[in-house]
Design an enzyme around this catalytic site. Structure first.
Site, PDB file in Angstrom:
ATOM      1  N   HIS A  83      82.149 -86.517  28.895  1.00 44.93           N
ATOM      2  CA  HIS A  83      81.592 -87.822  28.474  1.00 44.93           C
ATOM      3  C   HIS A  83      81.280 -88.744  29.658  1.00 44.93           C
ATOM      4  CE1 HIS A  83      85.880 -88.749  28.604  1.00 44.93           C
ATOM      5  NE2 HIS A  83      86.110 -88.351  27.364  1.00 44.93           N
ATOM      6  N   ALA A 129      85.705 -93.051  30.832  1.00 43.91           N
ATOM      7  CA  ALA A 129      86.925 -92.562  31.465  1.00 43.91           C
ATOM      8  C   ALA A 129      86.656 -91.955  32.838  1.00 43.91           C
ATOM      9  CB  ALA A 129      87.642 -91.559  30.559  1.00 43.91           C
ATOM     10  N   ASP A 149      76.729 -92.528  20.324  1.00 45.86           N
ATOM     11  CA  ASP A 149      76.922 -93.393  19.154  1.00 45.86           C
ATOM     12  C   ASP A 149      76.453 -94.812  19.404  1.00 45.86           C
ATOM     13  OD1 ASP A 149      78.908 -94.125  20.923  1.00 45.86           O
ATOM     14  OD2 ASP A 149      80.564 -93.963  19.499  1.00 45.86           O
ATOM     15  N   HIS A 187      80.060 -96.073  22.810  1.00 49.20           N
ATOM     16  CA  HIS A 187      80.679 -95.594  24.049  1.00 49.20           C
ATOM     17  C   HIS A 187      79.787 -95.850  25.264  1.00 49.20           C
ATOM     18  CE1 HIS A 187      83.489 -93.545  21.397  1.00 49.20           C
ATOM     19  NE2 HIS A 187      84.241 -93.289  22.462  1.00 49.20           N
ATOM     20  N   ASP A 236      82.503 -86.353  20.380  1.00 42.71           N
ATOM     21  CA  ASP A 236      83.894 -86.733  20.663  1.00 42.71           C
ATOM     22  C   ASP A 236      84.525 -87.280  19.384  1.00 42.71           C
ATOM     23  OD1 ASP A 236      86.237 -87.104  22.058  1.00 42.71           O
ATOM     24  OD2 ASP A 236      85.537 -88.804  23.242  1.00 42.71           O
TER      25      ASP A 236
END
Length: 396
Positions: free
Chosen positions: A220, A224, A252, A255, A278
């Site tokens: 992703h 993070a 989405d 994120h 995810d």
């Protein structure tokens, strides 16, 4: 089951044909293009778009079902639910457990995969391997992963994980700045596992060094990981510059901002972008409250959050991901198919039989109408999801 889907708009990563046929014979595609079979049932698909089935390489569950579980039947239930979102194959995602390796969850995933292989063809999406997201990740960039789950890479643990997963481990996320990470990367690459950089506070130079060891995937992008800055480019710059690395995108719109979604696809290109959800167990359920590996989560304004407000996973589904990407980015339907099917097939090591509409490949198909609403999902020749109208058309 033997049938021809006749006159459809057929699209994959390599073609976009306005009118063509797809001939299915048992579990495989027999022919694509103008070919027909006089022996097969003919089904009018002239009002439809046919794409290869979507492949989920990063999902934690959906429909109320968790993939990080010790219950084989929970994974089996997920297999039967997920085709309603266009998914025909997926990796079983396992995360951490408190102060120990998630052996029980890994063994459950192996059992679910081998059970699916033994009972094929059975209606439902196929689990094609395991994705271990952690526990070898940065405490600073752990996201929703509690510190008690995290571990330091260790040679004996690497061998143990490979033994427990019995050849089914396909993808593993690691923060390359951790002590012992380089040895783990080398060993996993040697074993044929796709190694992904993610949940990392690594800097640009450290990321480049780790990529040279064999990393070919990024978990992703943006989320993070240390952010992209003009004087401190961080791991994302190294990922973008490394042509062999595929990058995940959670599309989405929560994120990653829509503008940044479009920018990432522009810099990686559709050839290197992997669309993921995810997703958590609450995906597909309105206003859900659910569990993520022992933590309570709920849906707030279309996003999954822990009780402290931390963003965790998503409630996105792949059928909606396709529409989001077409609305937000500049890509074509063929490029979307690459990002939803062919590219994830590369990271999951199944490009020899999945990800394209090609003779000899698994008959994994999604059927959309012209307004891009999902009408049917076929998993290895079996009707795994269909609207009422398409059930009548398919005589099931």
């Amino acid at each position: 089951m033997r049938f021809t889907l006749h006159g459809a708009h057929i699209v994959d990563a390599t073609m976009d044909v306005e009118r063509g046929n797809v001939v299915v014979d048992g579990t495989q595609i027999q022919a694509v293009g103008q070919s027909e079979s006089s022996e097969a049932q003919h089904i009018d698909a002239s009002d439809s778009i046919i794409l290869p089935g979507f492949i989920e390489v990063h999902t934690h569950g959906g429909g109320g079902f968790n993939l990080h579980t010790t219950d084989v039947e929970e994974i089996r239930s997920y297999r039967h639910w997920i085709p309603a979102t266009g998914v025909t194959s997926f990796l079983v995602t396992v995360v951490g457990t408190p102060n120990a390796l998630p052996d029980a969850q890994l063994q459950t995933a192996v059992a679910a995969i081998e059970q699916a292989q033994q009972h094929a063809p059975e209606p439902g999406a196929e689990p094609v391997g395991i994705f271990l997201e952690g526990p070898y990740i940065s405490v600073k960039k752990r996201g929703a992963h509690p510190p008690i789950w995290l571990r330091i890479p260790d040679e004996k643990e690497t061998e143990h994980i490979l033994e427990v997963t019995r050849g089914h481990l396909q993808l593993l996320t690691i923060a390359p700045e951790l002590p012992g990470a380089h040895d783990m990367i080398r060993r996993l690459v040697e074993a044929g596992v796709t190694v992904s950089i993610g949940h990392t506070d690594t800097d640009y130079d450290q990321a480049r060094e780790a990529i040279q060891l064999g990393i070919t995937h990024a978990t992703h992008c943006f989320n993070a990981m240390r952010q992209l800055e003009h004087r401190n480019p961080g791991p994302l710059a190294a990922i973008i510059q490394a042509e062999q690395v595929l990058g995940e995108l959670i599309c989405d719109g929560v994120h990653v901002h829509p503008a940044m979604m479009d920018i990432l696809v522009r810099v990686l290109g559709p050839q290197r972008t992997v669309v993921v959800t995810d997703a958590l167990a609450g995906a597909g359920i309105a206003d859900a409250t659910f569990e993520f590996a022992g933590q309570q989560a709920r849906v707030i304004c279309g996003a999954a959050r822990l009780e402290d407000g931390t963003l965790t996973g998503s409630v996105l589904t792949m059928d909606q991901a396709l529409r989001n990407m077409l609305d937000i980015t500049h890509v074509s339907l063929s490029e979307m198919s690459r990002m939803l099917s062919f590219n994830p097939a590369r990271s999951a090591h199944v490009t020899d039989r999945k990800g394209l509409l090609k003779a000899g490949y698994d008959a994994d198909l999604v059927i959309y109408d012209r307004s891009l609403q999902l009408q049917a999902t076929i998993c290895r020749g079996q009707i795994s999801y269909a609207t009422d109208a398409w059930r009548q058309r398919l005589n099931v």
